[in-house]
Design a protein around this motif. Structure first.
Motif, mmCIF file in Angstrom:
data_model
loop_
_atom_site.group_PDB
_atom_site.id
_atom_site.type_symbol
_atom_site.label_atom_id
_atom_site.label_comp_id
_atom_site.label_asym_id
_atom_site.label_seq_id
_atom_site.Cartn_x
_atom_site.Cartn_y
_atom_site.Cartn_z
ATOM 1 N N GLY A 79 0.818 -1.212 0.000
ATOM 2 C CA GLY A 79 0.000 0.000 0.000
ATOM 3 C C GLY A 79 0.847 1.255 0.000
ATOM 4 N N ARG A 80 2.009 1.203 -0.657
ATOM 5 C CA ARG A 80 2.939 2.341 -0.623
ATOM 6 C C ARG A 80 2.351 3.562 -1.340
ATOM 7 N N SER A 81 2.737 4.723 -0.828
ATOM 8 C CA SER A 81 2.330 5.970 -1.484
ATOM 9 C C SER A 81 3.283 6.327 -2.602
ATOM 10 N N ASP A 82 4.546 5.968 -2.439
ATOM 11 C CA ASP A 82 5.532 6.163 -3.499
ATOM 12 C C ASP A 82 6.654 5.154 -3.278
ATOM 13 N N ASP A 83 7.719 5.248 -4.075
ATOM 14 C CA ASP A 83 8.790 4.251 -4.019
ATOM 15 C C ASP A 83 10.015 4.740 -3.251
ATOM 16 N N ALA A 84 9.872 5.850 -2.525
ATOM 17 C CA ALA A 84 11.057 6.477 -1.921
ATOM 18 C C ALA A 84 11.745 5.593 -0.884
ATOM 19 N N ALA A 85 11.017 4.646 -0.297
ATOM 20 C CA ALA A 85 11.623 3.801 0.744
ATOM 21 C C ALA A 85 12.479 2.683 0.154
ATOM 22 N N TYR A 86 12.478 2.550 -1.143
ATOM 23 C CA TYR A 86 13.118 1.373 -1.770
ATOM 24 C C TYR A 86 14.297 1.786 -2.638
ATOM 25 N N GLU A 119 12.692 -8.946 -13.757
ATOM 26 C CA GLU A 119 13.593 -7.823 -14.051
ATOM 27 C C GLU A 119 13.906 -7.072 -12.765
ATOM 28 N N ARG A 120 15.047 -6.372 -12.806
ATOM 29 C CA ARG A 120 15.435 -5.576 -11.632
ATOM 30 C C ARG A 120 16.046 -4.260 -12.092
ATOM 31 N N TRP A 121 15.661 -3.205 -11.392
ATOM 32 C CA TRP A 121 16.228 -1.889 -11.656
ATOM 33 C C TRP A 121 16.810 -1.342 -10.348
ATOM 34 N N SER A 122 17.836 -0.544 -10.493
ATOM 35 C CA SER A 122 18.335 0.199 -9.331
ATOM 36 C C SER A 122 17.563 1.516 -9.262
ATOM 37 N N LEU A 123 17.118 1.860 -8.068
ATOM 38 C CA LEU A 123 16.346 3.099 -7.908
ATOM 39 C C LEU A 123 17.178 4.216 -7.284
ATOM 40 N N GLY A 124 18.352 3.881 -6.783
ATOM 41 C CA GLY A 124 19.145 4.881 -6.067
ATOM 42 C C GLY A 124 18.854 4.825 -4.585
ATOM 43 N N PRO A 125 19.603 5.596 -3.801
ATOM 44 C CA PRO A 125 19.445 5.536 -2.340
ATOM 45 C C PRO A 125 18.043 5.960 -1.905
ATOM 46 N N SER A 126 17.547 5.291 -0.883
ATOM 47 C CA SER A 126 16.246 5.657 -0.332
ATOM 48 C C SER A 126 16.345 7.012 0.357
ATOM 49 N N THR A 127 15.334 7.806 0.257
ATOM 50 C CA THR A 127 15.317 9.118 0.915
ATOM 51 C C THR A 127 14.538 9.092 2.225
ATOM 52 N N GLU A 224 15.285 16.642 6.071
ATOM 53 C CA GLU A 224 15.145 17.849 5.241
ATOM 54 C C GLU A 224 13.689 18.154 4.894
ATOM 55 N N ARG A 225 12.883 17.079 4.800
ATOM 56 C CA ARG A 225 11.496 17.278 4.343
ATOM 57 C C ARG A 225 10.583 16.316 5.069
ATOM 58 N N LEU A 226 9.349 16.712 5.078
ATOM 59 C CA LEU A 226 8.296 15.813 5.550
ATOM 60 C C LEU A 226 7.391 15.546 4.345
ATOM 61 N N ALA A 227 7.283 14.276 3.990
ATOM 62 C CA ALA A 227 6.377 13.918 2.893
ATOM 63 C C ALA A 227 5.023 13.561 3.494
ATOM 64 N N LEU A 228 3.999 14.262 3.058
ATOM 65 C CA LEU A 228 2.645 14.023 3.573
ATOM 66 C C LEU A 228 1.762 13.475 2.452
ATOM 67 N N ARG A 302 12.187 12.689 5.427
ATOM 68 C CA ARG A 302 13.082 12.372 4.305
ATOM 69 C C ARG A 302 14.321 13.250 4.301
ATOM 70 N N ARG A 303 15.326 12.683 3.654
ATOM 71 C CA ARG A 303 16.578 13.424 3.459
ATOM 72 C C ARG A 303 17.139 13.045 2.102
ATOM 73 N N GLY A 304 18.050 13.880 1.614
ATOM 74 C CA GLY A 304 18.673 13.590 0.316
ATOM 75 C C GLY A 304 17.759 14.002 -0.827
ATOM 76 N N GLU A 305 18.301 13.819 -2.020
ATOM 77 C CA GLU A 305 17.577 14.299 -3.207
ATOM 78 C C GLU A 305 16.374 13.418 -3.497
ATOM 79 N N GLU A 306 15.232 14.041 -3.701
ATOM 80 C CA GLU A 306 13.988 13.297 -3.952
ATOM 81 C C GLU A 306 13.996 12.726 -5.364
ATOM 82 N N ARG A 307 13.515 11.488 -5.489
ATOM 83 C CA ARG A 307 13.506 10.869 -6.818
ATOM 84 C C ARG A 307 12.230 11.179 -7.591
ATOM 85 N N GLY A 308 11.327 11.853 -6.979
ATOM 86 C CA GLY A 308 10.052 12.108 -7.655
ATOM 87 C C GLY A 308 8.998 11.152 -7.162
ATOM 88 N N PRO A 309 7.734 11.486 -7.419
ATOM 89 C CA PRO A 309 6.640 10.691 -6.861
ATOM 90 C C PRO A 309 6.591 9.303 -7.477
#
Lengths: 309, 563
Positions: A79-86, A119-127, A224-228, A302-309
């Protein structure tokens, strides 16, 4: 019209019957079997790491994905809101489909298991520094009333009865239960059906005019941010006739942000700059309407550069 | 000269009867694969209640005719006329006395099956009378081999009975245009149709338009032919008089609920259907639940669910009849059938589809609400087939003489092959089946089309439930009614210690029927059970139909899957 040209439509009609039968047979032959999904799941499990996201494509294959890998897909992932945790995305796909949210690049790994492609993709560091839905049990929940706030106790309750269409959410056994208006005055993690009928793992927190509930977390580093994120149950929102709902966030008692939700907004997102401060976050939900306002929110620090929603 | 209509001989009735018997036998043989659908369970309940009233009527007629007793027995499902449910009741009583059927649900379902069989017979006769035996036979087979029709033909419901009734009224009306006897039969059949389902309400309107056109063209021809020519159609609509005089009394007469407070109850019946509730229906990924509904729905769903070869043949047939009518319009003096059967075919084909296309018409029930159009679609397909045979015969020239007898069977079988294969494969997932135009079942899932309704697919899980709950247990049955679930036990498909529950917390197993709006129930189960992992996913061509979850708090589930 020449002889052949006049015959073509009739020939095409005769040939089409063969095309229809053949394409039916081909479609059936290409159906991915349960053993294809199981083989792909075994391969994935061998390389699974924390912060790996598991998904499937097209989206209607999701039940088949959860059948073979559901134990590795917790409710937060489902039930994720976005993929930022991964940090990596795995996909079990069929018929050449691409999972929603996959990077535009080629996958770093691709294997075929019959009709299933792994398949597998790298998403970058979690924010995500802190998931406030997962951390809900560290919070204190109160019901604000004229005579002063009343504590909503966290406890394990008997399983709630019922279920079904129109029920919105079933209260989880472990929840914060408030003393007044007990049916609606509870806070706990649920999976909500949002306006797009998508699952949202979030904190059930209804507006209760005159006796609102407050969820207060202990002081912590705010990154740095609070994602709501916030939204209403599908049936409560779909007619577009309900009153607005506000998710008010305070930092150490001072207003920090307000996510204003209007019917039709669906699962709404808001990013709030927190500038690396430290403090105690609290959440209140307000509306002038109480009925048919099954509201739920999710938040993460969250911290670091956001990857987008 | 007007060509005389093709004669319908005894042989045609023998063919029709054979089709009827074979189809009913096939339906009886395959019925146990289908769990009872939601609405079926309500009609079973109604039929049992009506049967009770008939028993009372024989035992104590005076008491049975009083309003309290009638209301007691007929209040259930009083939003639909009683005729078909009365037939269900008679079949049920006959089975109780004579043990005719092997399963409890079969006597109720038999009436629908018999209607489907009789419909094939009638379609054959209708097609044969209009365009010849070849057309009639091919049309009947096209009708039999529509996957959705095949599914609904199994059920104790009104959809095949009303399709039969509407087709019968259309047939009688066409013959009534120059026959008083057939006018009376039209009125009687209309009474049966009214007493079956409200789809019949539109028939007088269709006939009135057709009659006006036919009479006007006939008058025009008489004027152009000149001295001495007289119109061949009478301007007095005897058929309409018969419909008005016989239809409503038959509706009320066959429906004891209407015998008291008649006007207010008739009003309530009409109001129920004119202001029907709206339900959820998924269409191209969107869950529609409120008007305006998409105008394209019945057209696209017909394209997606009727075998495309059948539709193409119907398009050929449609082109032929339109071309024929246009030619007749250009030459007012030309001789033609004054009854204008092609115009009637078009009216009966298009009216149900147009009605469902209205944005305010509630859409639910998939394609069954315009099944009444399909017999005429099938006749047009038969006409297309007939034309194709003529063309192929002409290509073969002299050689065709040798093939003359075999050619229709060869080409007919070839053209029916897609429909036969798809219908066979659609069972027992008839409502989940989609055809070539949709990309078949996986393609329909890609497009976000409705996957099922009524919860009947639970029947396909019976062996799994039996294995998984060896000591019995409770099952949350989602879209299936509890009565329909209990029918699985009555039919011997489940032991009676596996029972339905509306309570997720008390369920050992919880089902979710995959329709868009049932996602809510899926998520409730995840929250309640703390996991999104199903124990089983029932799929059809790889597309999930039902997910089954095991309650972690249950001790009844055998072989619970661990992480």
């Amino acid at each position: 019209m020449s002889g052949l040209a006049s015959k073509l439509p009739w020939l095409a009609l005769l040939v089409f019957a063969g095309v229809e039968v053949t394409s039916h047979a081909v479609t059936r032959a290409r159906v991915a079997s349960d053993s294809d999904f199981e083989a792909a799941a075994r391969s994935l499990r061998a390389e699974l790491k924390p912060r790996d996201l598991i998904t499937s494509a097209p989206d209607w294959t999701d039940p088949r994905l959860r059948l073979v890998l559901g134990d590795a897909i917790d409710l937060a992932m489902a039930g994720r809101s976005d993929d930022a945790a991964y940090e990596r995305m795995w996909s079990l796909s069929i018929r050449g489909a691409r999972p929603a949210g996959a990077p535009a690049t080629a996958p770093e790994l691709s294997r075929r298991f019959g009709g299933v492609t792994l398949e597998r993709w790298s998403l970058g560091p979690s924010t995500v520094q802190t998931d406030l839905v997962a951390e809900l049990w560290s919070a204190k929940v109160e019901q604000l009333q004229a005579g002063g706030p009343q504590d909503c106790r966290q406890a394990q309750h008997p399983a709630a009865r019922g279920g079904g269409l129109g029920r919105a959410v079933v209260p989880p056994q472990r929840r914060f239960q408030c003393p007044k208006q007990r049916e609606q005055a509870w806070v706990g993690p649920v999976v909500l059906e949002d306006l797009e009928l998508s699952p949202r793992h979030c904190v059930h927190h209804r507006p209760l005019p005159g006796a609102p509930l407050r969820v207060q977390y202990p002081a912590q580093e705010l990154g740095e941010r609070l994602a709501l994120y916030g939204g209403l149950y599908y049936e409560d929102e779909r007619m577009g006739q309900g009153a607005d709902v506000e998710l008010r966030v305070a930092l150490d008692g001072q207003p920090l942000a307000t996510l204003k939700h209007r019917d039709g907004d669906g699962w709404k997102r808001m990013m709030v700059e927190t500038g690396g401060r430290r403090g105690a976050l609290s959440f209140e939900v307000h509306s002038r309407q109480q009925q048919r306002r099954t509201f739920c929110w999710a938040a993460s620090i969250r911290r670091g550069e956001e990857r987008g929603p | 000269m007007t060509l005389p209509p093709p004669a319908v001989e005894r042989r045609d009735h023998a063919i029709g009867a054979l089709l009827c018997v074979l189809y009913v036998a096939l339906l009886l043989l395959t019925a146990s694969d289908l769990g009872l659908a939601r609405d079926e369970s309500m009609y079973v309940h109604a039929a049992e209640s009506y049967a009770g009233w008939f028993e009372r009527l024989f035992a104590d007629p005076g008491a049975a005719l009083t309003q309290p007793v009638i209301d007691h027995h007929y209040r259930v499902n009083h939003e639909h006329p009683a005729l078909v449910k009365t037939l269900f009741a008679f079949a049920y009583l006959a089975d109780r006395e004579l043990s005719l059927f092997t399963r409890h649900s079969l006597p109720f379902r038999f009436v629908g099956m018999l209607s489907a069989g009789l419909l094939l017979w009638l379609v054959h006769i209708f097609g044969a009378r209009l365009y010849g035996r070849r057309v009639g036979l091919f049309a009947a087979l096209c009708m039999a081999l529509m996957p959705r029709v095949f599914y609904h033909a199994h059920l104790d419901a009104f959809d095949l009975p009303i399709t039969l009734a509407v087709t019968a009224v259309g047939y009688c009306y066409l013959r009534a245009l120059n026959s008083l006897r057939w006018s009376v039969l039209t009125g009687l059949c209309f009474g049966l149709a009214l007493s079956t389902k409200h789809n019949s309400w539109i028939l007088p309107g269709i006939f009135a338009i057709h009659f006006a056109i036919a009479v006007a063209l006939d008058r025009r021809r008489a004027r152009h032919v000149g001295t001495g020519a007289v119109p061949r159609l009478g301007a007095r609509p005897d058929w309409l008089i018969a419909m008005v005089l016989l239809g409503p009394p038959m509706l009320v007469g066959s429906w004891p609920w209407m015998w008291h407070d008649t006007l207010s109850r008739l009003n309530a019946y009409a109001a129920f259907h004119l202001h029907h509730d709206y339900y959820n229906i998924a269409y191209f990924g969107e869950n529609h639940f409120w008007p305006p509904f998409p105008i394209s729905f019945p057209w696209v769903m017909t394209l997606y669910t009727v075998p495309v070869t059948t539709l193409l043949l119907a398009a050929v047939g449609l082109t032929l009849v339109i071309r024929g009518r246009l030619a007749a319009l250009r030459d007012p003096a030309a001789d033609h059938d004054p009854k204008q059967p092609a115009v009637l075919l078009l009216g009966l084909l298009l009216a149900p589809l147009v009605l469902i296309s209205l944005p305010s018409t509630p859409i639910f029930g998939g394609t069954k609400h315009w099944f009444t159009a399909y017999p005429f679609l099938a006749i047009l397909a038969g006409l297309g087939f007939d034309r194709l045979l003529e063309v192929v015969g002409a290509w073969l020239g002299e050689r065709s003489a040798r093939w003359r007898r075999a050619l229709p069977a060869l080409i007919g079988s070839w053209l029916l092959l897609p429909a036969a294969v798809e219908t066979a494969h659609s069972h027992p997932f008839g409502l989940s089946h989609y055809g070539f135009a949709a990309g078949f079942v996986p393609g329909s899932a890609d497009r976000g089309m409705n996957r099922q309704f009524w919860g009947f697919t639970t029947g396909s899980l019976a062996p799994f439930l039996y294995e998984t709950l060896p000591q019995g247990g409770r099952v949350y049955v989602c879209d299936m009614t509890h009565a329909a679930f209990r029918q699985l036990a009555h039919d011997g498909l489940l032991p009676d210690n596996i029972v339905p529950t509306a309570d997720l917390a008390r369920a050992d197993l919880a089902l979710v029927h995959h329709e868009h709006h049932f996602a809510e129930v899926d998520y409730q189960i995840w929250t309640s059970f703390g996991s999104s992992q199903p124990l089983k996913v029932l799929s059809y061509d790889g597309v999930p139909i039902i997910s089954v979850y095991a309650n972690p708090a249950s001790g009844a589930v055998s072989g619970l899957k661990g992480p």
